[in-house]
Design an enzyme around this catalytic site. Structure first.
Site, PDB file in Angstrom:
ATOM      1  N   CYS A  13       5.333   6.441 -14.584  1.00 60.66           N
ATOM      2  CA  CYS A  13       4.891   5.096 -14.189  1.00 60.66           C
ATOM      3  C   CYS A  13       3.492   5.225 -13.596  1.00 60.66           C
ATOM      4  CB  CYS A  13       5.894   4.444 -13.231  1.00 60.66           C
ATOM      5  SG  CYS A  13       6.129   5.349 -11.678  1.00 60.66           S
ATOM      6  N   ASN A  16       4.294   6.983  -9.468  1.00 62.72           N
ATOM      7  CA  ASN A  16       5.345   8.011  -9.359  1.00 62.72           C
ATOM      8  C   ASN A  16       6.062   7.963  -8.002  1.00 62.72           C
ATOM      9  OD1 ASN A  16       5.644  11.665  -9.575  1.00 62.72           O
ATOM     10  ND2 ASN A  16       7.059  10.123 -10.273  1.00 62.72           N
ATOM     11  N   CYS A  18       7.974   4.637  -7.300  1.00 64.96           N
ATOM     12  CA  CYS A  18       9.001   3.583  -7.412  1.00 64.96           C
ATOM     13  C   CYS A  18       9.855   3.734  -8.673  1.00 64.96           C
ATOM     14  CB  CYS A  18       8.366   2.188  -7.412  1.00 64.96           C
ATOM     15  SG  CYS A  18       7.532   1.767  -5.868  1.00 64.96           S
ATOM     16  N   ARG A  19       9.274   3.480  -9.845  1.00 71.84           N
ATOM     17  CA  ARG A  19      10.071   3.398 -11.071  1.00 71.84           C
ATOM     18  C   ARG A  19      10.443   4.756 -11.661  1.00 71.84           C
ATOM     19  NH1 ARG A  19       5.853  -0.382 -13.977  1.00 71.84           N
ATOM     20  NH2 ARG A  19       4.549   0.923 -12.622  1.00 71.84           N
ATOM     21  N   SER A  20       9.444   5.619 -11.868  1.00 67.12           N
ATOM     22  CA  SER A  20       9.772   6.883 -12.551  1.00 67.12           C
ATOM     23  C   SER A  20      10.658   7.820 -11.723  1.00 67.12           C
ATOM     24  CB  SER A  20       8.508   7.592 -13.063  1.00 67.12           C
ATOM     25  OG  SER A  20       7.614   7.898 -12.031  1.00 67.12           O
ATOM     26  N   ASP A 131       6.613  -3.530 -12.487  1.00 69.34           N
ATOM     27  CA  ASP A 131       6.205  -2.810 -11.280  1.00 69.34           C
ATOM     28  C   ASP A 131       6.733  -3.563 -10.051  1.00 69.34           C
ATOM     29  OD1 ASP A 131       4.906  -1.645  -9.188  1.00 69.34           O
ATOM     30  OD2 ASP A 131       2.917  -1.673 -10.123  1.00 69.34           O
TER      31      ASP A 131
HETATM   32  P1  4NP Z   1       5.359   2.804  -9.467  1.00 62.94           P
HETATM   33  O1  4NP Z   1       4.896   1.659  -8.427  1.00 62.94           O
HETATM   34  O2  4NP Z   1       4.273   2.858 -10.511  1.00 62.94           O
HETATM   35  O3  4NP Z   1       6.640   2.286 -10.003  1.00 62.94           O
HETATM   36  O4  4NP Z   1       5.484   4.077  -8.659  1.00 62.94           O
HETATM   37  C1  4NP Z   1       3.650   1.641  -7.823  1.00 62.94           C
HETATM   38  C2  4NP Z   1       3.406   2.436  -6.722  1.00 62.94           C
HETATM   39  C3  4NP Z   1       2.179   2.390  -6.110  1.00 62.94           C
HETATM   40  C4  4NP Z   1       1.192   1.554  -6.587  1.00 62.94           C
HETATM   41  C5  4NP Z   1       1.420   0.771  -7.703  1.00 62.94           C
HETATM   42  C6  4NP Z   1       2.665   0.822  -8.322  1.00 62.94           C
HETATM   43  N1  4NP Z   1      -0.070   1.498  -5.935  1.00 62.94           N
HETATM   44  O5  4NP Z   1      -0.920   0.672  -6.349  1.00 62.94           O
HETATM   45  O6  4NP Z   1      -0.314   2.267  -5.009  1.00 62.94           O
END
Ligand code: 4NP
Length: 164
Positions: A13, A16, A18-20, A131
């Site tokens: 994602c 790294n 939240c989702r992955s 997201d």
């Molecule tokens: P992820 O979520 O891609 O599912 O881990 C996010 C985590 C952090 C950010 C964006 C999405 N960020 O902008 O810091």
């Protein structure tokens, strides 16, 4: 990858956190239930490096925990070499997929790169794991359901692959 693993899967994602990591944790949990942990390696990474070294976002860790799954990994950035170390690379959304296509070119091919929800039987043309970072807790519960059913469908696919 250790020699005993026959298949390897990398979830990717943006951050790294939240989702992955949740994809990694849910798939690892299902594989354990199916006695396939020794045969399939699972990992996760992000296209961005902002959260490198951090544990999963507490909201992802919490939803996982409520389903009896603990998220243990630390965030890292995806790298070109991953295309030669993994069989499957799953992009959690279409923006991740675009970024990964660039890295795939740099790597000169390798892993099968697809959207994770290509395996979701309920996707209905909706391809992304949205997201949840800036949203509420509901988003994390929805994300869990989406990831859980898609991982279950992928495990069925793996069963067929490993028995062929
Ligand atoms: P992820 O979520 O891609 O599912 O881990 C996010 C985590 C952090 C950010 C964006 C999405 N960020 O902008 O810091």
């Amino acid at each position: 990858m250790t020699a005993k693993h026959e298949v390897s899967v990398l979830f990717v994602c943006l951050g790294n956190i939240c989702r992955s990591p949740l994809g990694e944790g849910v798939l690892a949990h299902l594989l354990e239930e199916e006695d396939l942990s020794d045969r399939v390696r699972v990992d996760s990474a992000g296209t961005g490096a902002w959260h490198q070294g951090e544990p999963a976002d507490p909201r992802s860790a919490d939803v996982a925990d409520r389903h009896g799954i603990s998220l243990r990994g630390r965030a890292r950035r995806v790298r070109a070499e991953d295309f030669h170390e993994f069989d499957y690379i799953f992009a959690m959304d279409r923006s991740n997929l675009r970024d990964l296509r660039h890295l795939e070119r740099e790597a000169g091919g390798g892993a099968s790169l697809t959207l994770f929800r290509d395996f979701d039987p309920d996707a209905d043309g909706d391809a992304d794991v949205p997201d949840p970072y800036y949203g509420g807790v509901d988003g994390f519960d929805l994300m869990f359901e989406m990831i859980d059913r898609t991982c279950a469908a992928f495990v069925e696919h793996l069963h067929a692959e490993l028995s062929s």
